[in-house]
Design a protein around this motif. Structure first.
Motif, PDB file in Angstrom:
ATOM      1  N   LEU A   2       0.843  -1.189   0.000  1.00 50.13           N
ATOM      2  CA  LEU A   2       0.000   0.000   0.000  1.00 50.13           C
ATOM      3  C   LEU A   2       0.883   1.244   0.000  1.00 50.13           C
ATOM      4  CD1 LEU A   2      -1.299   0.638   3.608  1.00 50.13           C
ATOM      5  CD2 LEU A   2       0.118  -1.330   3.061  1.00 50.13           C
ATOM      6  N   PRO A   3       0.342   2.380  -0.425  1.00 56.82           N
ATOM      7  CA  PRO A   3       1.127   3.614  -0.414  1.00 56.82           C
ATOM      8  C   PRO A   3       1.620   3.918   0.994  1.00 56.82           C
ATOM      9  CG  PRO A   3      -0.858   3.920  -1.707  1.00 56.82           C
ATOM     10  CD  PRO A   3      -0.998   2.594  -1.005  1.00 56.82           C
ATOM     11  N   GLY A   4       2.886   4.328   1.100  1.00 52.38           N
ATOM     12  CA  GLY A   4       3.468   4.605   2.403  1.00 52.38           C
ATOM     13  C   GLY A   4       4.611   5.596   2.317  1.00 52.38           C
ATOM     14  N   GLY A   5       5.448   5.573   3.329  1.00 50.62           N
ATOM     15  CA  GLY A   5       6.468   6.593   3.512  1.00 50.62           C
ATOM     16  C   GLY A   5       5.968   7.608   4.527  1.00 50.62           C
ATOM     17  N   VAL A   6       6.879   8.253   5.240  1.00 49.34           N
ATOM     18  CA  VAL A   6       6.478   9.171   6.306  1.00 49.34           C
ATOM     19  C   VAL A   6       5.594  10.287   5.763  1.00 49.34           C
ATOM     20  CG1 VAL A   6       7.301  10.793   8.049  1.00 49.34           C
ATOM     21  CG2 VAL A   6       8.520   8.644   7.681  1.00 49.34           C
ATOM     22  N   ALA A   7       6.049  10.967   4.706  1.00 51.05           N
ATOM     23  CA  ALA A   7       5.262  12.075   4.155  1.00 51.05           C
ATOM     24  C   ALA A   7       3.902  11.580   3.658  1.00 51.05           C
ATOM     25  CB  ALA A   7       6.025  12.752   3.018  1.00 51.05           C
TER      26      ALA A   7
END
Length: 297
Positions: free
Chosen positions: A37-42
């Motif tokens: 799934l879409p992720g990353g801190v921002a």
């Protein structure tokens, strides 16, 4: 184009998460579920902001590959502003992989090399007039994450493009916490860290979040929030002391993204005009709902 409510600068990538209801140790091989799934801190911050009705703009690096096209399409479906993303012809879309068990996060690997390689190219819209310029810098909120290189974070700390912004800053992980040192005493920055990250920034160990908040304030931070999992969380401000609160007890079903959810919920609470104590409580409630699985991904 509608002007975004907030800019989210940092990692926008694919999260590949393996979760099992079984407690794990080194070498465990157990049944579970694997999701992408879409992720990353921002990105995690932006997703929470969208759930609260805000429109975030993403500033990051995404490859011109099939994974990048899928990721941008997913962001657009969620109502995010993707117009200012830097699309690289020769850098692949970044990825993050984690294993979670009943006993929490077992291990994780963050591949944010494309974001690091892109450098200040991701900030072009802040200087070319689309979102701001040296003479008229972006005046609103910016959520900034520590996946950027220390060199770029040092540039941001001194840049006129960020001089008018309300900076909300978070490390990507304890391993990258030291990258935030150039922003520690930035007069317009609020740092969101966990207990371990606070200790790294202060080069010591703290017994709890309230002590860590006091330590960061003593190091020159104008404002900090320190989390400690399911234990006491603290918020500290120069000249106004430290307050603390405990998150509501819940059954933990996931941990990746919890800190980002806390940060985004706190931003929303303050935009709504909530006082310190109420904003902290609202952020803790949102994070508890997230780790319990009551908020969908």
């Amino acid at each position: 184009m509608t002007r975004p409510d907030i800019l989210c600068i940092g990692s926008v990538l694919w999260d590949i998460i393996g979760r099992s209801p079984t407690a794990m140790r080194l070498g465990s091989d157990v049944p579970g579920r694997i999701s992408r799934l879409p992720g990353g801190v921002a990105m995690n911050i932006a997703m929470t902001l969208r759930r609260f009705g805000l429109t975030p703009a993403l500033l990051s690096a995404v490859g011109r590959d099939a994974e990048g096209d899928e990721l941008i399409a997913a962001c657009a479906r969620m109502g995010m502003d993707t117009a200012h993303l830097y699309r690289s012809d020769d850098l692949p879309t970044d990825r993050y992989m984690a294993i979670e068990g009943a006993n929490g996060l077992i291990a994780a690997v963050a591949d944010a090399h494309s974001l690091e390689a892109a450098g200040d190219k991701i900030l072009r819209a802040l200087g070319d007039g689309r979102l701001g310029s040296d003479d008229a810098p972006w005046p609103g909120m910016i959520a900034l994450d520590g996946n950027l290189t220390e060199a770029l974070l040092s540039v941001i700390a001194a840049s006129p493009l960020f001089a008018a912004a309300d900076l909300r800053v978070a490390p990507a992980s304890p391993g990258k916490a030291e990258r935030l040192l150039p922003l520690l005493s930035h007069p317009r920055a609020t740092l969101y860290v966990n207990l371990e990250e606070a200790g790294i920034l202060c080069k010591t160990r703290f017994a709890g979040a309230d002590e860590a908040a006091e330590g960061l304030i003593a190091r020159g931070a104008p404002r900090v929030l320190v989390t400690d999992g399911g234990r006491i969380c603290a918020e500290g401000r120069q000249g106004a002391g430290v307050i603390s609160d405990a998150p509501p007890p819940v059954l933990v079903t996931r941990v990746t993204g919890a800190g980002d959810t806390f940060m985004a919920a706190h931003i929303v609470a303050e935009r709504r005009g909530l006082a310190r104590e109420a904003a902290l409580a609202a952020a803790l409630r949102a994070a508890a709902d997230y780790v319990s699985g009551e908020i969908g991904t």
